[in-house]
Motif scaffolding. Structure first.
Motif, PDB file in Angstrom:
ATOM      1  N   GLU A 145     120.384  38.344  58.734  1.00  0.00           N
ATOM      2  CA  GLU A 145     119.043  38.893  58.800  1.00  0.00           C
ATOM      3  C   GLU A 145     119.015  40.306  58.224  1.00  0.00           C
ATOM      4  N   LYS A 146     117.839  40.675  57.743  1.00  0.00           N
ATOM      5  CA  LYS A 146     117.621  42.009  57.180  1.00  0.00           C
ATOM      6  C   LYS A 146     116.306  42.528  57.737  1.00  0.00           C
ATOM      7  N   LYS A 147     116.317  43.788  58.204  1.00  0.00           N
ATOM      8  CA  LYS A 147     115.130  44.358  58.825  1.00  0.00           C
ATOM      9  C   LYS A 147     114.581  45.498  57.977  1.00  0.00           C
ATOM     10  N   ILE A 156     111.167  48.485  57.776  1.00  0.00           N
ATOM     11  CA  ILE A 156     110.181  49.233  58.558  1.00  0.00           C
ATOM     12  C   ILE A 156     109.159  49.837  57.599  1.00  0.00           C
ATOM     13  N   GLU A 201     106.799  42.286  63.655  1.00  0.00           N
ATOM     14  CA  GLU A 201     106.597  42.822  64.997  1.00  0.00           C
ATOM     15  C   GLU A 201     105.898  44.174  64.905  1.00  0.00           C
ATOM     16  N   ARG A 245     107.225  46.209  61.556  1.00  0.00           N
ATOM     17  CA  ARG A 245     108.647  45.845  61.535  1.00  0.00           C
ATOM     18  C   ARG A 245     108.799  44.410  61.024  1.00  0.00           C
ATOM     19  N   THR A 274     111.349  41.312  59.793  1.00  0.00           N
ATOM     20  CA  THR A 274     112.691  40.748  59.903  1.00  0.00           C
ATOM     21  C   THR A 274     112.779  39.524  59.007  1.00  0.00           C
ATOM     22  N   SER A 307     115.239  36.518  57.836  1.00  0.00           N
ATOM     23  CA  SER A 307     116.441  35.823  58.286  1.00  0.00           C
ATOM     24  C   SER A 307     116.606  34.517  57.525  1.00  0.00           C
ATOM     25  N   TYR A 348     114.690  50.125  54.728  1.00  0.00           N
ATOM     26  CA  TYR A 348     115.533  49.314  55.588  1.00  0.00           C
ATOM     27  C   TYR A 348     115.672  50.011  56.945  1.00  0.00           C
ATOM     28  N   SER A 349     115.910  49.235  57.984  1.00  0.00           N
ATOM     29  CA  SER A 349     115.989  49.805  59.326  1.00  0.00           C
ATOM     30  C   SER A 349     117.155  50.786  59.466  1.00  0.00           C
TER      31      SER A 349
END
Length: 224
Positions: A128-130, A132, A170, A174, A176, A178, A208-209
Motif C-alpha cells: 500500500e501507498k499513502k 496526503i 479518509e 488521506r 490509500t 493498495s 506521500y505520507s
C-alpha cells in the motif's frame, strides 16, 4: 661588420627539417606506452545472493525463464533475461543465479531478485501507498471506479482506478492505494502526486505520507 655577423650565424633546431643548415633530431619525441590487459571481476550482488522465502499459500510455476506466482490476492508473471536464472531449492527457497560473469549480469542479479521477492510478498500480503492532500479546499473522493481530486483547478481531476488496485479516501484528504503489484501501486500514486506536487513555501499539494518537504523562506519585508 653587421653582414659578417649574420652570415656566420647558423641556428639549430630539432623540430624543423634539414633545410637551410637546420638539423633534425633522430630521437623520437615520445616513447611508446604499453597497456596490460586485466580481467575485471564482477562482485556478487549482496541483494541478489539472498534467498527468497515462499509462503505456503503461494504457488510457484517456473518454465524456462518464465515465472508465474499465484497467491490469495492475485497472480503475477515475470520473464528473466538470459544473464540470470531462477532456481528452486529442496528447502523451498528461491535463489536467483547469474549465468554469465558480466557487469550487466551483476546488475540484473540484484534487480530481478528484488522483483521476484516483490511478487511473492505482493500476492500473499500486498502493498500500500499513502498520500496526503495539503491545502485549503483540497479534497478527494472515490466515485465508482474513479478517483476524483479537487486541487484548485477550474475543474475536478478524474482518474480511472485500475482493476488490480483499491483506493480508499479518509477524511477527504488521506488517500490509500493498495494492491498486489508494487510497481503498479507506485505508478498510480506517482500520477496522483504529479497533478499538484508539494510546493516549498507553504507545503501545499499532494505528498506521500512519509515525504519530507523542504521548505523555503518567503520574501521578507523591507528591513528598517
Amino acid at each position: 661588420m653587421a653582414s659578417s655577423v649574420v652570415s656566420s650565424f647558423q641556428p639549430r633546431s630539432s623540430f624543423l627539417g634539414d633545410r637551410n643548415a637546420f638539423k633534425v633530431s633522430t630521437t623520437p619525441p615520445f616513447t611508446q606506452v604499453g597497456f596490460s590487459s586485466k580481467t575485471i571481476e564482477c562482485k556478487e550482488s549482496r541483494i541478489g545472493k539472498q534467498p527468497i522465502s515462499v509462503p505456503s499459500n503461494v504457488t510457484i510455476a517456473l518454465e524456462g525463464q518464465d515465472l508465474k506466482v499465484k497467491g490469495p490476492l492475485g497472480e503475477l508473471a515475470l520473464t528473466y533475461p538470459r544473464e540470470v536464472e531462477l532456481l528452486k531449492e529442496d528447502s523451498g527457497f528461491l535463489r536467483v543465479k547469474k549465468t554469465v560473469e558480466t557487469r550487466r549480469a551483476n546488475q540484473m542479479h540484484g534487480l530481478f531478485r528484488t522483483l521476484t521477492d516483490n511478487m511473492v510478498v505482493g500476492v500473499s500480503k500486498g502493498f500500500e501507498k499513502k498520500l496526503i492532500l495539503v491545502g485549503v479546499g483540497y479534497r478527494a473522493t472515490v466515485e465508482g471506479k474513479e478517483l476524483v481530486l479537487n486541487l484548485g483547478f477550474s475543474h475536478p481531476v478524474k482518474m480511472q482506478i485500475p482493476e488490480s488496485l483499491k483506493v480508499k479516501v479518509e477524511e477527504n484528504t488521506r488517500i490509500t492505494v493498495s494492491g498486489y503489484d508494487k510497481s503498479e501501486i507506485g505508478q498510480f500514486a506517482a500520477t496522483v502526486r504529479k497533478w499538484r506536487p508539494p510546493e516549498p513555501y507553504k507545503g501545499k499539494g499532494v505528498k506521500y505520507s512519509d515525504e519530507i518537504v523542504r521548505r523555503k523562506e518567503g520574501k521578507a519585508g523591507k528591513k528598517k
